[in-house]
Design a protein around this motif. Structure first.
Motif, PDB file in Angstrom:
ATOM      1  N   ALA A  61       0.843  -1.196   0.000  1.00 16.60           N
ATOM      2  CA  ALA A  61       0.000   0.000   0.000  1.00 16.60           C
ATOM      3  C   ALA A  61       0.879   1.247   0.000  1.00 16.60           C
ATOM      4  N   THR A  62       0.266   2.381  -0.353  1.00 20.34           N
ATOM      5  CA  THR A  62       0.983   3.654  -0.369  1.00 20.34           C
ATOM      6  C   THR A  62       0.291   4.637   0.557  1.00 20.34           C
TER       7      THR A  62
ATOM      8  N   LEU B 144      -4.749   7.877   9.204  1.00 23.77           N
ATOM      9  CA  LEU B 144      -3.830   7.419   8.173  1.00 23.77           C
ATOM     10  C   LEU B 144      -4.643   6.877   7.011  1.00 23.77           C
ATOM     11  N   ASP B 145      -4.457   7.463   5.833  1.00 23.40           N
ATOM     12  CA  ASP B 145      -5.129   7.000   4.621  1.00 23.40           C
ATOM     13  C   ASP B 145      -4.109   6.332   3.711  1.00 23.40           C
ATOM     14  N   VAL B 146      -4.423   5.105   3.291  1.00 15.82           N
ATOM     15  CA  VAL B 146      -3.521   4.385   2.403  1.00 15.82           C
ATOM     16  C   VAL B 146      -4.273   3.930   1.164  1.00 15.82           C
ATOM     17  N   GLU B 147      -3.579   3.927   0.055  1.00 15.92           N
ATOM     18  CA  GLU B 147      -4.133   3.397  -1.195  1.00 15.92           C
ATOM     19  C   GLU B 147      -3.634   1.971  -1.356  1.00 15.92           C
ATOM     20  N   ILE B 148      -4.569   1.035  -1.518  1.00 18.24           N
ATOM     21  CA  ILE B 148      -4.191  -0.367  -1.622  1.00 18.24           C
ATOM     22  C   ILE B 148      -4.474  -0.878  -3.032  1.00 18.24           C
TER      23      ILE B 148
ATOM     24  N   GLY C 293     -13.702  -3.887  10.102  1.00 11.95           N
ATOM     25  CA  GLY C 293     -12.999  -5.161  10.033  1.00 11.95           C
ATOM     26  C   GLY C 293     -11.525  -4.964  10.349  1.00 11.95           C
ATOM     27  N   SER C 294     -10.757  -6.039  10.224  1.00 13.16           N
ATOM     28  CA  SER C 294      -9.331  -6.004  10.556  1.00 13.16           C
ATOM     29  C   SER C 294      -8.479  -5.904   9.297  1.00 13.16           C
ATOM     30  N   ILE C 295      -7.359  -5.208   9.448  1.00 14.11           N
ATOM     31  CA  ILE C 295      -6.372  -5.111   8.379  1.00 14.11           C
ATOM     32  C   ILE C 295      -5.004  -5.035   9.035  1.00 14.11           C
ATOM     33  N   CYS C 296      -3.984  -5.533   8.367  1.00 14.95           N
ATOM     34  CA  CYS C 296      -2.630  -5.517   8.920  1.00 14.95           C
ATOM     35  C   CYS C 296      -1.746  -4.644   8.040  1.00 14.95           C
ATOM     36  N   LEU C 297      -1.201  -3.574   8.613  1.00 11.40           N
ATOM     37  CA  LEU C 297      -0.312  -2.661   7.900  1.00 11.40           C
ATOM     38  C   LEU C 297       1.069  -2.692   8.542  1.00 11.40           C
ATOM     39  N   ASP C 298       2.073  -3.107   7.783  1.00 14.14           N
ATOM     40  CA  ASP C 298       3.436  -3.243   8.301  1.00 14.14           C
ATOM     41  C   ASP C 298       3.470  -4.043   9.596  1.00 14.14           C
ATOM     42  N   GLY C 299       2.626  -5.082   9.659  1.00 12.94           N
ATOM     43  CA  GLY C 299       2.626  -5.960  10.809  1.00 12.94           C
ATOM     44  C   GLY C 299       1.794  -5.506  11.979  1.00 12.94           C
TER      45      GLY C 299
ATOM     46  N   ILE D  80       3.914  10.694   3.616  1.00 11.69           N
ATOM     47  CA  ILE D  80       3.156  10.541   2.374  1.00 11.69           C
ATOM     48  C   ILE D  80       4.074  10.008   1.275  1.00 11.69           C
ATOM     49  N   GLY D  81       3.608   8.977   0.606  1.00 10.26           N
ATOM     50  CA  GLY D  81       4.393   8.338  -0.444  1.00 10.26           C
ATOM     51  C   GLY D  81       5.107   7.082   0.002  1.00 10.26           C
ATOM     52  N   ASP D  82       5.208   6.875   1.325  1.00  9.87           N
ATOM     53  CA  ASP D  82       5.875   5.675   1.825  1.00  9.87           C
ATOM     54  C   ASP D  82       5.090   4.416   1.459  1.00  9.87           C
TER      55      ASP D  82
END
Length: 201
Positions: free
Chosen positions: A106-107, A120-124, A136-142, A176-178
């Motif tokens: 994701a970005t 935190l907004d991420v584009e997946i 629901g659940s989601i895992c971002l960088d662990g 942003i951009g990471d």
């Protein structure tokens, strides 16, 4: 298996590329003494195997496929990483079921500070959006997180980071951009597979 509850942050000490793999050395004194050769460790949500260790750091071999399919291939010396040891059967499942099998990258598209938390907004990747549901659940960088909002037209997911998460993980350092490793809820993928096979009968 993991729970998405980060136990420590470590520091990448070295990344040594090879022909078909890379060796990563991570310093993490707070958990290094609990590690043995062959153990599974979640590094930014990616399940990797310990090949060597001492009292303050450990080494991991990362295959080319993992480097290509995750954000692990972007790590450089000095980077902070989220770490979690494999869950014991006697442990509480405080987050959600996390396999350490990254589904995509994701970005980070927006970070909005708040009084009590950061948004935190991420584009997946678009093909993963169907596995994500609000609350629901989601895992971002662990890190096991709860989905706050979904913007389908933008392929974006919103999560809120409480002070504890910002203090104990590397998500406070994101810009942003990471790029961030993403693992969707495995239960959603099982349900999809069952429905597909049921339709074939």
């Amino acid at each position: 298996m993991f729970t998405g509850l980060v136990q420590a942050t470590g520091k990448v000490m070295a990344v040594i590329p090879g022909e078909s793999s890379a060796q990563i050395t991570i310093a993490a004194p707070s958990i290094a003494e609990q590690i043995s050769r062959g153990d599974s460790v979640s590094v930014n949500g990616t399940c990797l195997t310990v090949t060597d260790f001492d009292k303050s750091e450990f080494k991991l071999d990362v295959m080319t496929q993992t480097l290509n399919l995750t954000a692990i291939g972007l790590l450089t010396s000095g980077d902070s990483v989220n770490l979690e040891l494999a869950t014991r059967t006697s442990d509480r499942l405080g987050g959600h079921i996390v396999q350490g099998h990254v589904d995509g990258v994701a970005t980070v598209v927006a970070i909005t500070p708040g009084d009590q938390w950061n948004r935190l907004d991420v584009e997946i990747p678009a093909h993963l959006l169907k596995y994500v549901v609000a609350q629901g659940s989601i895992c971002l960088d662990g890190v096991s997180l709860t989905v706050g909002e979904i913007a389908d037209p933008k392929n974006q997911v919103t999560v809120w980071l409480i002070p504890e998460t910002l203090d104990k993980t590397n998500l406070s350092q994101k810009r942003i951009g990471d790029k961030i490793n993403i693992e969707v809820d495995v239960l959603a993928k099982y349900v999809e597979r069952l429905l597909e096979k049921k339709g074939e009968n």
